[in-house]
Motif scaffolding. Structure first.
Motif, PDB file in Angstrom:
ATOM      1  N   THR A   6      35.639  22.282  16.858  1.00 40.69           N
ATOM      2  CA  THR A   6      35.961  20.883  17.151  1.00 40.69           C
ATOM      3  C   THR A   6      37.253  20.771  17.933  1.00 40.69           C
ATOM      4  O   THR A   6      37.362  20.011  18.888  1.00 40.69           O
ATOM      5  CB  THR A   6      36.078  20.082  15.838  1.00 40.69           C
ATOM      6  OG1 THR A   6      34.835  20.162  15.142  1.00 40.69           O
ATOM      7  CG2 THR A   6      36.411  18.630  16.126  1.00 40.69           C
ATOM      8  N   PHE A 194      30.652  15.455  22.482  1.00 41.62           N
ATOM      9  CA  PHE A 194      31.467  14.260  22.293  1.00 41.62           C
ATOM     10  C   PHE A 194      31.103  13.179  23.303  1.00 41.62           C
ATOM     11  O   PHE A 194      30.755  13.488  24.453  1.00 41.62           O
ATOM     12  CB  PHE A 194      32.956  14.589  22.448  1.00 41.62           C
ATOM     13  CG  PHE A 194      33.513  15.418  21.339  1.00 41.62           C
ATOM     14  CD1 PHE A 194      34.078  14.823  20.225  1.00 41.62           C
ATOM     15  CD2 PHE A 194      33.460  16.803  21.405  1.00 41.62           C
ATOM     16  CE1 PHE A 194      34.598  15.593  19.194  1.00 41.62           C
ATOM     17  CE2 PHE A 194      33.972  17.581  20.389  1.00 41.62           C
ATOM     18  CZ  PHE A 194      34.546  16.973  19.276  1.00 41.62           C
ATOM     19  N   SER A 195      31.216  11.940  22.880  1.00 33.34           N
ATOM     20  CA  SER A 195      31.069  10.825  23.811  1.00 33.34           C
ATOM     21  C   SER A 195      32.314  10.738  24.677  1.00 33.34           C
ATOM     22  O   SER A 195      33.314  11.418  24.426  1.00 33.34           O
ATOM     23  CB  SER A 195      30.874   9.517  23.040  1.00 33.34           C
ATOM     24  OG  SER A 195      32.036   9.215  22.284  1.00 33.34           O
ATOM     25  N   ASP A 197      34.505   8.569  24.807  1.00 34.89           N
ATOM     26  CA  ASP A 197      35.667   8.065  24.073  1.00 34.89           C
ATOM     27  C   ASP A 197      36.097   8.994  22.935  1.00 34.89           C
ATOM     28  O   ASP A 197      36.928   8.638  22.105  1.00 34.89           O
ATOM     29  CB  ASP A 197      35.408   6.655  23.548  1.00 34.89           C
ATOM     30  CG  ASP A 197      34.241   6.581  22.581  1.00 34.89           C
ATOM     31  OD1 ASP A 197      33.633   7.641  22.280  1.00 34.89           O
ATOM     32  OD2 ASP A 197      33.903   5.469  22.128  1.00 34.89           O
ATOM     33  N   LYS A 199      34.188  10.434  20.453  1.00 37.36           N
ATOM     34  CA  LYS A 199      33.416  10.418  19.203  1.00 37.36           C
ATOM     35  C   LYS A 199      32.425  11.575  19.193  1.00 37.36           C
ATOM     36  O   LYS A 199      31.699  11.800  20.150  1.00 37.36           O
ATOM     37  CB  LYS A 199      32.672   9.084  19.067  1.00 37.36           C
ATOM     38  CG  LYS A 199      31.855   8.978  17.793  1.00 37.36           C
ATOM     39  CD  LYS A 199      31.135   7.642  17.724  1.00 37.36           C
ATOM     40  CE  LYS A 199      30.282   7.529  16.470  1.00 37.36           C
ATOM     41  NZ  LYS A 199      29.559   6.233  16.418  1.00 37.36           N
ATOM     42  N   LYS A 200      32.404  12.324  18.075  1.00 34.75           N
ATOM     43  CA  LYS A 200      31.476  13.448  17.986  1.00 34.75           C
ATOM     44  C   LYS A 200      30.049  12.939  17.837  1.00 34.75           C
ATOM     45  O   LYS A 200      29.740  12.142  16.964  1.00 34.75           O
ATOM     46  CB  LYS A 200      31.832  14.368  16.823  1.00 34.75           C
ATOM     47  CG  LYS A 200      30.955  15.619  16.768  1.00 34.75           C
ATOM     48  CD  LYS A 200      31.542  16.720  15.905  1.00 34.75           C
ATOM     49  CE  LYS A 200      31.463  16.385  14.438  1.00 34.75           C
ATOM     50  NZ  LYS A 200      31.896  17.533  13.606  1.00 34.75           N
TER      51      LYS A 200
END
Length: 211
Positions: A6, A194-195, A197, A199-200
């Motif tokens: 991550t 991830f997006s 922005d 976000k996973k």
């Protein structure tokens, strides 16, 4: 391990513009019989000799970038779905490179050896969604000899860790210098998806390739 993947993916998300590789074509024809436009139009790498003609162990290619010798090869043609990412691994190779003198300084940031072995895979990644996402096809590579290498040491820099647009396809190599080339297999751990922005969207996936 999940925390490391991550962190790597988030770092890639922040630094996605750092690659100096040329931008890859983004459109893939739905009617292409075998190869997508991204694969057909893949530009040779500026640092590493073109290995596309090397098909059997022992074959060598020499050009202005250096001398490349194929040690192991495996046709993979595996497709993996990682959330909105469709990732195809076409082939895997272990090769020995004697870089041209003009490129020695480039590789000295990764190794002090004048010549070296490395493992590489050719991948095609497609964002099947209508939103931008961030994804790295090889966040970590681990060999059967216990070597573990992270995405920062990729020698190709083909721009595959950059942001990928809606319905965009990219193709290129990822490759890592290794100390021991007599591999039975290696494992790639992708990044999470991830997006735009941060976000996973999807967890990372492990892909093992046997020789």
């Amino acid at each position: 391990m999940k925390k490391l993947i991550t962190m790597i993916a988030l770092l890639s998300f922040v630094l996605f513009g750092c690659s100096n590789a040329p931008e890859q074509p983004s459109d893939v024809s739905a009617e292409a019989p075998k190869k997508s436009e991204a694969v057909k139009n893949y530009a040779p790498n500026p640092q590493v000799p073109d290995d596309r003609q090397l098909e059997k162990a022992g074959q060598t290619h020499l050009d202005e970038k250096g001398e490349l010798t194929l040690k192991k090869t495996k046709n993979v043609n595996g497709i993996h779905s990682i959330g909105p990412i469709e990732m195809k691994v076409t082939d895997a190779k272990v090769m020995h490179l004697k870089p041209d003198y003009s490129l020695v300084d480039y590789f000295h940031t990764l190794t002090h050896d004048e010549e070296f072995d490395f493992v590489k895979v050719f991948v095609e990644i497609k964002n099947t969604s209508d939103q931008k996402v961030n994804f790295a096809p090889a966040a970590i590579l681990e060999t059967s000899k216990g070597e573990q290498i992270t995405w920062e040491k990729d020698i190709y820099l083909d721009g595959l860790t950059e942001e990928i647009g809606p319905n965009e396809t990219k193709a290129g190599n990822v490759g890592f210098i290794i100390e021991k080339s007599d591999l039975t297999h290696f494992e790639i751990t992708t990044s999470d998806v991830f997006s735009a922005d941060g976000k996973k969207i999807e967890e990372a996936e492990k892909i093992q390739i046997e020789f």
